[in-house]
Design an enzyme around this catalytic site. Structure first.
Site, PDB file in Angstrom:
ATOM      1  CB  VAL A   1      25.900  23.078   7.551  1.00  0.00           C
ATOM      2  CG1 VAL A   1      27.155  23.828   7.141  1.00  0.00           C
ATOM      3  CG2 VAL A   1      26.030  21.601   7.220  1.00  0.00           C
ATOM      4  CB  SER A   2      20.891  24.333   9.553  1.00  0.00           C
ATOM      5  OG  SER A   2      21.364  25.241  10.513  1.00  0.00           O
ATOM      6  CB  THR A   3      19.828  21.713   5.516  1.00  0.00           C
ATOM      7  OG1 THR A   3      20.410  22.690   4.650  1.00  0.00           O
ATOM      8  CG2 THR A   3      18.738  22.369   6.360  1.00  0.00           C
TER       9      THR A   3
ATOM     10  CB  ALA B   1      22.662  18.879  13.841  1.00  0.00           C
TER      11      ALA B   1
ATOM     12  CD  GLN C   1      22.514  25.738   5.881  1.00  0.00           C
ATOM     13  OE1 GLN C   1      22.841  25.078   6.862  1.00  0.00           O
ATOM     14  NE2 GLN C   1      21.864  26.876   5.969  1.00  0.00           N
TER      15      GLN C   1
END
Length: 196
Positions: free
Chosen positions: A8-10, A35, A13
Site C-alpha cells: 500500500v502507498s501510505t 511504500a 491505506q
C-alpha cells in the site's frame, strides 16, 4: 513455498483486500510493505527476493503492487525467472509458472524494450533537429556574469594567500569544488595551499 506480497502507498491505506485474496490462494507467508509506487527503496520486496528459492512462487494481487514501471517489473520478473521462481498476479494475465503466462510476460518485456528504444530514437531525433538549427545540448560553456565576478575574486584571494581555501569559499558563498573550478577557469595554478 508460496509467498504473497502486498503493498500500500501510505500507512492510512489497508491491505485487507490483497491479504484476503492471497490467503485464499494458500500463501505460506505474506510479505507486507508500505511504500509509494514510485519509491525506489522497497526493503520488504528486496527481503522477499533474497528469500525465495527455485520452485517457489510469489503471488501478488495486481502487478502494480509489485513494479514501479513496466521496465522495473520486467527486470524483477527476469530476476525471479533466473532464480527459477514463478510469479502469479491474481488480477492480470501473468503466471510465469506456465507456458502461456511466460508468453504474456515476454510480450510485456518486448513492449518495455520497444518503449525504451522509442525514447532513445525521439531523443536522438530532437538533438539532431536542434543541431541543424545551430543549437547543441548540454550545459552552456563558460560562466555567467555573477560566476565570472566570483571567479575573479576567488583567483585574487587565492593568489594573495592571506585566506585559507575554506575561508575563500565561505566568503564567496561557494563550495570548495566550485572554488577550484573557478580557479581553473581563471588559469590559476592550484598547488599546496594552507587549509583550516
Amino acid at each position: 513455498m508460496i509467498f504473497g506480497y502486498t503493498r500500500v502507498s501510505t500507512s492510512d491505506q489497508k491491505p485487507d483486500l490483497q491479504l484476503d485474496q492471497l490467503k485464499k490462494e494458500g500463501c505460506d507467508e505474506i510479505f507486507q510493505e508500505v511504500a509509494s509506487g514510485v519509491k525506489k527503496d522497497r526493503p520488504v520486496l528486496e527481503m522477499l527476493i533474497h528469500k525465495v528459492r527455485a520452485g517457489d512462487v510469489i503471488i501478488v494481487w495486481k502487478l502494480d503492487r509489485l513494479g514501479r514501471s513496466l521496465r522495473h517489473l520486467v527486470d524483477l520478473i527476469n530476476i525471479l525467472m533466473e532464480k527459477g521462481v514463478g510469479l502469479k498476479s491474481l488480477q492480470d494475465p501473468i503466471d510465469t509458472t506456465n507456458a502461456q503466462g511466460r508468453l504474456v510476460f515476454n510480450i510485456f518485456a518486448s513492449l518495455a524494450e520497444f518503449e525504451r528504444d522509442l525514447i532513445i530514437e525521439r531523443t536522438q531525433a530532437g538533438l539532431t533537429a536542434a543541431r541543424i538549427r545551430g543549437r547543441t545540448g548540454g550545459r552552456p560553456k563558460g560562466l555567467n556574469e555573477v560566476a565570472t565576478k566570483k571567479a575573479i575574486a576567488a583567483a585574487a584571494l587565492y593568489i594573495q594567500g592571506d585566506l585559507s581555501v575554506m575561508e575563500i569559499a565561505d566568503n564567496l558563498n561557494i563550495s570548495k569544488a566550485t572554488l577550484y573550478s573557478y580557479l581553473r577557469h581563471q588559469n590559476v595554478k592550484v598547488g599546496s595551499y594552507k587549509t583550516k
